[in-house]
Design a protein around this motif. Structure first.
Motif, PDB file in Angstrom:
ATOM      1  N   GLU A  10       0.835  -1.206   0.000  1.00 61.65           N
ATOM      2  CA  GLU A  10       0.000   0.000   0.000  1.00 61.65           C
ATOM      3  C   GLU A  10       0.866   1.251   0.000  1.00 61.65           C
ATOM      4  OE1 GLU A  10      -2.279  -0.757   3.487  1.00 61.65           O
ATOM      5  OE2 GLU A  10      -3.808  -1.894   2.400  1.00 61.65           O
ATOM      6  N   PHE A  11       0.442   2.257  -0.759  1.00 60.85           N
ATOM      7  CA  PHE A  11       1.026   3.591  -0.696  1.00 60.85           C
ATOM      8  C   PHE A  11      -0.067   4.496  -0.134  1.00 60.85           C
ATOM      9  CE2 PHE A  11       3.606   1.944  -4.321  1.00 60.85           C
ATOM     10  CZ  PHE A  11       4.843   2.044  -3.707  1.00 60.85           C
ATOM     11  N   GLY A  12       0.027   4.806   1.148  1.00 67.32           N
ATOM     12  CA  GLY A  12      -1.040   5.603   1.753  1.00 67.32           C
ATOM     13  C   GLY A  12      -2.350   4.849   1.680  1.00 67.32           C
ATOM     14  N   ASP A  13      -3.328   5.465   1.040  1.00 65.79           N
ATOM     15  CA  ASP A  13      -4.651   4.842   0.970  1.00 65.79           C
ATOM     16  C   ASP A  13      -4.821   3.931  -0.249  1.00 65.79           C
ATOM     17  OD1 ASP A  13      -5.342   6.211   3.224  1.00 65.79           O
ATOM     18  OD2 ASP A  13      -6.149   7.942   2.132  1.00 65.79           O
ATOM     19  N   SER A  14      -3.851   3.967  -1.175  1.00 67.62           N
ATOM     20  CA  SER A  14      -4.051   3.177  -2.393  1.00 67.62           C
ATOM     21  C   SER A  14      -3.226   1.892  -2.360  1.00 67.62           C
ATOM     22  CB  SER A  14      -3.680   3.995  -3.629  1.00 67.62           C
ATOM     23  OG  SER A  14      -2.293   4.189  -3.663  1.00 67.62           O
ATOM     24  N   ARG A  15      -3.790   0.852  -2.987  1.00 65.66           N
ATOM     25  CA  ARG A  15      -3.116  -0.447  -3.022  1.00 65.66           C
ATOM     26  C   ARG A  15      -2.364  -0.593  -4.331  1.00 65.66           C
ATOM     27  NH1 ARG A  15      -5.923  -5.686  -0.269  1.00 65.66           N
ATOM     28  NH2 ARG A  15      -5.571  -4.945   1.851  1.00 65.66           N
ATOM     29  N   ALA A  16      -1.021  -0.628  -4.260  1.00 65.73           N
ATOM     30  CA  ALA A  16      -0.224  -0.828  -5.464  1.00 65.73           C
ATOM     31  C   ALA A  16      -0.243  -2.293  -5.859  1.00 65.73           C
ATOM     32  CB  ALA A  16       1.208  -0.375  -5.228  1.00 65.73           C
ATOM     33  N   LEU A  17      -0.283  -3.177  -4.862  1.00 65.55           N
ATOM     34  CA  LEU A  17      -0.411  -4.612  -5.117  1.00 65.55           C
ATOM     35  C   LEU A  17      -1.539  -5.132  -4.241  1.00 65.55           C
ATOM     36  CD1 LEU A  17       3.362  -5.643  -5.071  1.00 65.55           C
ATOM     37  CD2 LEU A  17       1.904  -5.373  -7.078  1.00 65.55           C
ATOM     38  N   ASP A  18      -2.433  -5.894  -4.860  1.00 65.83           N
ATOM     39  CA  ASP A  18      -3.646  -6.305  -4.151  1.00 65.83           C
ATOM     40  C   ASP A  18      -3.756  -7.831  -4.190  1.00 65.83           C
ATOM     41  OD1 ASP A  18      -6.053  -6.352  -2.923  1.00 65.83           O
ATOM     42  OD2 ASP A  18      -7.147  -5.279  -4.474  1.00 65.83           O
ATOM     43  N   GLU A  19      -3.197  -8.458  -3.176  1.00 70.51           N
ATOM     44  CA  GLU A  19      -3.250  -9.922  -3.025  1.00 70.51           C
ATOM     45  C   GLU A  19      -2.720 -10.641  -4.269  1.00 70.51           C
ATOM     46  OE1 GLU A  19      -7.123 -11.009  -1.670  1.00 70.51           O
ATOM     47  OE2 GLU A  19      -6.967  -9.801   0.132  1.00 70.51           O
ATOM     48  N   VAL A  20      -1.485 -10.310  -4.606  1.00 74.74           N
ATOM     49  CA  VAL A  20      -0.840 -10.934  -5.767  1.00 74.74           C
ATOM     50  C   VAL A  20      -0.208 -12.261  -5.339  1.00 74.74           C
ATOM     51  CG1 VAL A  20       1.100 -10.723  -7.371  1.00 74.74           C
ATOM     52  CG2 VAL A  20      -0.401  -8.770  -6.966  1.00 74.74           C
ATOM     53  N   SER A  21      -0.459 -13.295  -6.125  1.00 71.56           N
ATOM     54  CA  SER A  21       0.176 -14.591  -5.884  1.00 71.56           C
ATOM     55  C   SER A  21       0.724 -15.116  -7.202  1.00 71.56           C
ATOM     56  CB  SER A  21      -0.835 -15.608  -5.335  1.00 71.56           C
ATOM     57  OG  SER A  21      -1.302 -15.203  -4.071  1.00 71.56           O
ATOM     58  N   LEU A  22       1.960 -15.570  -7.181  1.00 72.83           N
ATOM     59  CA  LEU A  22       2.528 -16.222  -8.366  1.00 72.83           C
ATOM     60  C   LEU A  22       3.797 -16.960  -7.974  1.00 72.83           C
ATOM     61  CD1 LEU A  22       5.126 -14.330  -9.604  1.00 72.83           C
ATOM     62  CD2 LEU A  22       3.227 -12.835 -10.067  1.00 72.83           C
ATOM     63  N   ARG A  23       4.250 -17.836  -8.866  1.00 69.98           N
ATOM     64  CA  ARG A  23       5.481 -18.580  -8.616  1.00 69.98           C
ATOM     65  C   ARG A  23       6.341 -18.537  -9.876  1.00 69.98           C
ATOM     66  NH1 ARG A  23       5.588 -24.969  -7.363  1.00 69.98           N
ATOM     67  NH2 ARG A  23       6.222 -25.088  -9.537  1.00 69.98           N
ATOM     68  N   ILE A  24       7.624 -18.241  -9.684  1.00 70.48           N
ATOM     69  CA  ILE A  24       8.535 -18.218 -10.828  1.00 70.48           C
ATOM     70  C   ILE A  24       9.615 -19.278 -10.583  1.00 70.48           C
ATOM     71  CG2 ILE A  24      10.192 -16.836 -12.134  1.00 70.48           C
ATOM     72  CD1 ILE A  24       8.485 -14.353 -11.127  1.00 70.48           C
ATOM     73  N   ASP A  25       9.645 -20.253 -11.472  1.00 69.37           N
ATOM     74  CA  ASP A  25      10.568 -21.383 -11.289  1.00 69.37           C
ATOM     75  C   ASP A  25      11.960 -21.066 -11.824  1.00 69.37           C
ATOM     76  OD1 ASP A  25       8.759 -23.154 -10.058  1.00 69.37           O
ATOM     77  OD2 ASP A  25       7.828 -23.562 -12.009  1.00 69.37           O
ATOM     78  N   ASP A  26      12.936 -21.821 -11.353  1.00 71.75           N
ATOM     79  CA  ASP A  26      14.305 -21.678 -11.852  1.00 71.75           C
ATOM     80  C   ASP A  26      14.320 -21.918 -13.362  1.00 71.75           C
ATOM     81  OD1 ASP A  26      14.924 -21.333  -9.242  1.00 71.75           O
ATOM     82  OD2 ASP A  26      15.900 -23.277  -8.966  1.00 71.75           O
ATOM     83  N   GLY A  27      15.069 -21.107 -14.065  1.00 69.84           N
ATOM     84  CA  GLY A  27      15.208 -21.289 -15.512  1.00 69.84           C
ATOM     85  C   GLY A  27      14.057 -20.734 -16.320  1.00 69.84           C
ATOM     86  N   GLU A  28      13.065 -20.198 -15.646  1.00 68.28           N
ATOM     87  CA  GLU A  28      11.896 -19.670 -16.371  1.00 68.28           C
ATOM     88  C   GLU A  28      12.194 -18.259 -16.882  1.00 68.28           C
ATOM     89  OE1 GLU A  28       7.134 -20.114 -15.736  1.00 68.28           O
ATOM     90  OE2 GLU A  28       8.347 -19.628 -13.997  1.00 68.28           O
TER      91      GLU A  28
END
Lengths: 236, 234
Positions: B10-28
């Protein structure tokens, strides 16, 4: 850490004329720099709190934005309380400097409310309207450039700091890091200044541009009177 | 592997990232795309603990990044958007050596890494030149070399091709391909898919701080067009 900069809004402080705000600030500063007694400082703290509330600016945000200044202010009573020899710490010695630095802190809070609610061009316009001649132009341009340049400069320093941390620069000594940041920061500041100068010339920079419209209404008079009363309180 | 779970920033009242989920594998080879202000740069700053989550977590090779920034920054190399902001020494060689020196490597190994990294970005033999005298594109190449010299397990680059001429772009892209083939996860933040679409294994698209598409380019192409990402051939 977000710097305190102008943010458009519709708070009561946003709606005031810049001259009323400047007048109130001067009055507040005069009152703050009178004899720093605890009752006076407590009263001024209430006034500062009201100003921040009206400007919808969190005191915590001001503390975070200006933390180096507050740290230095806090250091003064601490240093005064320390002694070279038994009893080593004399808390009573800290009381007077604590009162003295409190007034500076209060002025910082009220100043932050001004910065957060006043566009730079209005400050410049007010200065150039009321300080005649070249002096007013120089002062106006100086204030405008300082307000615009400092947040950019802070962002640059922050970016260098992050870049250093990303390559494990925080494993180095504080002296090494400070030296690198200082050299890089200065170099960047000069580059920025060059670019700013170029951009100003490209957009027909004028020493005396059309000023923004300033309107002094009834509310502004009351704020100015409040500032004058604060200033008078210093002599009571 | 980089794992992001329910990340909120969050930056103050705004959400720059909102419940982000991901996975980055080796070599990807992964692209992070999205319009201005979608949260791309904020997201990758969490990968090496330059930002602190307001909620959720980021784990790098199994370790919480914010709990061990040193480990995160050793594992994740980062090239920032503006090369001028990340050059920290007076000469090219000293700047590229900055990271390896912080790793405490011996001088011979540092020299090897500096020479290799400079060669990889087409700047072999230019270690003694002054950073301030380089063009913007050359400074960008030095910034990339600085990250390569750390030999990180994962490499994050924010708009790495900005300001590069076509030869330098090709050199950088080929090097990123090599790294990915050798097992380094390569994450590129970009507005512009044209240079990367045929090289990336996967595209993650953000809009308003949320993941709105995630998959091979061919599969997410239509969704990308919806959020205003420039597509190849258009």
């Amino acid at each position: 850490m977000r710097a305190v900069v102008y943010e458009p809004g519709s708070t009561p402080v946003h709606g005031l004329d810049v001259r009323a705000k400047l007048g109130f600030q001067v009055g507040f500063a005069v009152a703050a720099f009178a004899e720093p007694t605890p009752p006076r400082l407590a009263a001024l703290a209430v006034v500062a709190g009201v100003v921040l509330a009206l400007a919808q600016l969190s005191p915590l945000r001001v503390l975070r934005a200006y933390w180096p200044a507050f740290l230095i202010l806090a250091g003064s009573p601490v240093v005064n309380a320390l002694a070279v020899g038994p009893p080593w710490v004399r808390p009573a010695e800290a009381a007077e400097p604590a009162l003295a630095v409190s007034r500076v802190a209060l002025v910082l809070f009220v100043g932050a409310a001004y910065v957060a609610t006043t566009p730079v061009r209005e400050t410049r316009g007010a200065i150039q309207r009321h300080v005649p001649g070249r002096a007013g132009q120089l002062l106006g341009v100086g204030v405008a450039l300082t307000f615009r340049f400092i947040p950019v400069f802070r962002r640059d320093i922050r970016a260098r700091f992050d870049a250093s941390a990303a390559r494990l620069g925080d494993q180095r000594s504080a002296t090494d890091r400070a030296g690198r940041l200082a050299v890089a920061g200065l170099s960047r500041a000069f580059t920025r200044a060059d670019r700013l100068s170029l951009a100003l010339r490209a957009r027909c920079f004028a020493w005396n541009p059309t000023p923004p419209a300033l309107r002094f209404g009834r509310r502004d008079y009351s704020v100015l009177v409040a500032g004058a009363l604060l200033a008078l309180s210093a002599f009571v | 592997m980089i794992e992001v779970a329910d990340l909120v920033h969050e930056f103050g009242d705004s959400r720059a990232l909102d419940e982000v989920s991901l996975r980055i594998d080796d070599g990807e080879f992964c692209l992070v795309v999205g319009p201005n202000g979608s949260g791309k740069t904020t997201l990758v700053r969490h990968f090496n603990a330059l930002a602190e989550p307001d909620a959720g977590s980021v784990r790098v090779d199994g370790t919480e990044a914010i709990a061990d920034p040193l480990a995160a920054r050793t594992a994740v190399g980062m090239v920032f958007q503006n090369p001028r902001d990340q050059l920290l020494a007076a000469t090219v060689g000293d700047d590229v050596a900055f990271g390896p020196e912080n790793l405490g490597l011996d001088r011979a190994e540092i020299d090897r890494r500096v020479d290799g990294a400079l060669a990889a970005v087409g700047m072999a033999g230019r270690g003694d030149e002054r950073v301030a005298a380089l063009s913007g594109g050359e400074q960008a190449r030095v910034a990339i070399a600085g990250a390569l010299a750390m030999e990180p397990a994962h490499l994050v680059l924010d708009e790495p091709l900005a300001g590069l001429d076509s030869r330098a772009r090709t050199a950088v892209l080929d090097r990123l391909d090599d790294l990915s083939r050798d097992g380094t996860a390569v994450v590129v933040v970009t507005h512009d898919l044209r240079a990367f679409a045929d090289r990336a294994d996967r595209v993650v698209a953000l809009a308003d701080g949320r993941v709105v598409a995630d998959g091979p380019f061919a599969e997410v192409r239509d969704r990308l067009a919806d959020i205003g990402v420039d597509l190849p051939g258009e």
